[in-house]
Design a protein around this motif. Structure first.
Motif, PDB file in Angstrom:
ATOM      1  N   LEU A   6      42.292 -33.880 -34.936  1.00 51.32           N
ATOM      2  CA  LEU A   6      41.636 -34.949 -35.902  1.00 51.32           C
ATOM      3  C   LEU A   6      40.223 -35.373 -35.359  1.00 51.32           C
ATOM      4  O   LEU A   6      39.977 -36.416 -35.037  1.00 51.32           O
ATOM      5  CB  LEU A   6      42.409 -36.135 -36.313  1.00 51.32           C
ATOM      6  CG  LEU A   6      43.915 -36.043 -36.732  1.00 51.32           C
ATOM      7  CD1 LEU A   6      44.569 -36.917 -36.795  1.00 51.32           C
ATOM      8  CD2 LEU A   6      43.798 -35.191 -37.959  1.00 51.32           C
ATOM      9  N   CYS A   9      36.472 -36.914 -39.097  1.00 49.33           N
ATOM     10  CA  CYS A   9      36.931 -37.977 -39.942  1.00 49.33           C
ATOM     11  C   CYS A   9      36.193 -38.625 -40.925  1.00 49.33           C
ATOM     12  O   CYS A   9      34.905 -39.028 -40.646  1.00 49.33           O
ATOM     13  CB  CYS A   9      37.608 -38.981 -39.165  1.00 49.33           C
ATOM     14  SG  CYS A   9      39.064 -38.283 -37.936  1.00 49.33           S
ATOM     15  N   LEU A  26      39.256 -45.542 -35.963  1.00 49.34           N
ATOM     16  CA  LEU A  26      39.134 -44.161 -35.750  1.00 49.34           C
ATOM     17  C   LEU A  26      37.884 -44.031 -34.873  1.00 49.34           C
ATOM     18  O   LEU A  26      37.820 -42.902 -34.134  1.00 49.34           O
ATOM     19  CB  LEU A  26      38.927 -43.370 -37.033  1.00 49.34           C
ATOM     20  CG  LEU A  26      40.025 -43.227 -37.801  1.00 49.34           C
ATOM     21  CD1 LEU A  26      39.726 -42.885 -39.162  1.00 49.34           C
ATOM     22  CD2 LEU A  26      40.813 -42.296 -37.197  1.00 49.34           C
ATOM     23  N   ALA A  30      37.563 -40.204 -32.740  1.00 46.49           N
ATOM     24  CA  ALA A  30      36.859 -39.234 -33.616  1.00 46.49           C
ATOM     25  C   ALA A  30      35.342 -38.713 -32.940  1.00 46.49           C
ATOM     26  O   ALA A  30      34.859 -39.647 -32.355  1.00 46.49           O
ATOM     27  CB  ALA A  30      36.466 -39.584 -35.107  1.00 46.49           C
ATOM     28  N   LEU A  75      40.230 -34.753 -41.310  1.00 42.46           N
ATOM     29  CA  LEU A  75      41.038 -35.846 -41.852  1.00 42.46           C
ATOM     30  C   LEU A  75      40.058 -36.799 -42.962  1.00 42.46           C
ATOM     31  O   LEU A  75      38.842 -37.076 -42.600  1.00 42.46           O
ATOM     32  CB  LEU A  75      41.445 -37.260 -40.671  1.00 42.46           C
ATOM     33  CG  LEU A  75      41.934 -38.429 -41.274  1.00 42.46           C
ATOM     34  CD1 LEU A  75      43.317 -38.288 -41.870  1.00 42.46           C
ATOM     35  CD2 LEU A  75      41.886 -39.596 -40.174  1.00 42.46           C
TER      36      LEU A  75
END
Length: 314
Positions: A6, A9, A26, A30, A75
């Motif tokens: 991931l 994103c 996130l 990320a 994602l």
């Protein structure tokens, strides 16, 4: 540390409260983080380490930057109203690469799931519902999750929720909608019905505030919190959930039962009703009594200048 798989994103709806919360969550994990929204970034957000793109995901320009980011993403998280999510389901799943994870945050699952079932692509899919206002933060809060198409990316995302401090509640699609019809639609209907009745009562808020015992003050507080929220959120919960009408009918029936019980003048029937309620609460009775005591104690403290209204729970 980046969650496995991931790294890139995209949050669709990053200018909203829910989308903004997930951008913040996130950001530390990320490598690339992008917000796609029809609205401009919230005040102070544009300077943070996020790419902000203005685009409509229901009609993406195939050669545009937003489409490129979504096609490359590991994602894609949808923090948008249900009509937007349903309209975007086909274009997004066709654009996303195989194995990428599609997440939605809708309060009602059945309609989007039906839409996704007929969509192309081989994305992994999980539908979540944060059961709290974003302003409260995820730590210690429940996040309901419905896995639609499992895979390593979905597993990694659910693990992230737990790393953030969220408490996962795994449910099936219909199970989710039946539970939220009670926890959200029924609860909101009870509070809004109380508010509708107050608007017709021959009293004003000053009189109520001066006279209110703790239970009434608690209901006024719930009503004020909801009244400060977005009406469209509450409309979606009442109108979109296929089980919400049954919940409202149950509430109306219960009020009629109470009226009939009092009209019949049988006090023993009230005692029987209370016993039935205690039986339903079962082993949870004592802990909810203690929670109520703490809530009533908090109501006695006057608000300070630091206190400010938070966005309402959905």
């Amino acid at each position: 540390m980046t969650a496995p798989g991931l790294r890139r994103c995209v949050v669709v709806g990053g200018s909203g409260a829910v989308g903004g919360m997930f951008l913040e969550l996130l950001r530390p994990t990320a490598d690339e983080l992008c917000s796609v929204d029809t609205a401009a970034p919230r005040s102070g957000e544009a300077s943070k380490a996020t790419t902000w793109l203005t685009a409509d995901i229901t009609s993406l320009n195939p050669g545009g930057e937003a489409a490129r980011r979504i096609a490359a993403a590991d994602l894609v998280l949808l923090a948008v109203p249900e009509p937007v999510a349903r309209a975007a389901a086909g274009p997004l799943t066709a654009l996303m690469r195989p194995g990428a994870v599609l997440v939605d945050t809708l309060s009602v699952k059945s309609h989007l799931i039906a839409e996704l079932a007929g969509c192309p692509g081989r994305t992994e899919q999980v539908s979540i519902n944060p059961m709290f206002a974003p302003s409260l933060g995820i730590a210690g809060r429940t996040v309901a999750a419905v896995v639609l198409r499992e895979g390593p990316g979905v597993t990694a995302f659910l693990a992230l929720i737990e790393e953030w401090g969220g408490r996962l509640l795994m449910l099936g699609p219909d199970e989710h909608d039946r539970i939220t019809a009670v926890t959200q639609a029924l609860t909101h209907a009870a509070v809004l019905g109380f508010g509708f009745a107050l608007c017709e009562a021959p009293v004003d808020i000053g009189q109520l505030t001066a006279a209110a015992p703790p239970p009434h003050a608690t209901l006024l507080s719930l009503l004020a919190r909801m009244a400060g929220g977005a009406p469209e959120v509450y409309w979606d919960i009442q109108a979109a959930n296929p089980h919400a009408a049954q919940a409202r009918d149950g509430l109306a029936k219960a009020l009629r039962q109470l009226a009939d019980l009092v009209a019949d003048g049988q006090e023993r029937d009230m005692a029987s009703a209370f016993a039935r309620i205690r039986g339903f609460l079962g082993p949870e009775l004592t802990q909810y009594q203690m929670r109520c005591e703490r809530a009533f104690a908090a109501l006695q403290a006057p608000p300070t200048q630091c206190d400010s209204p938070a966005p309402s729970d959905s």
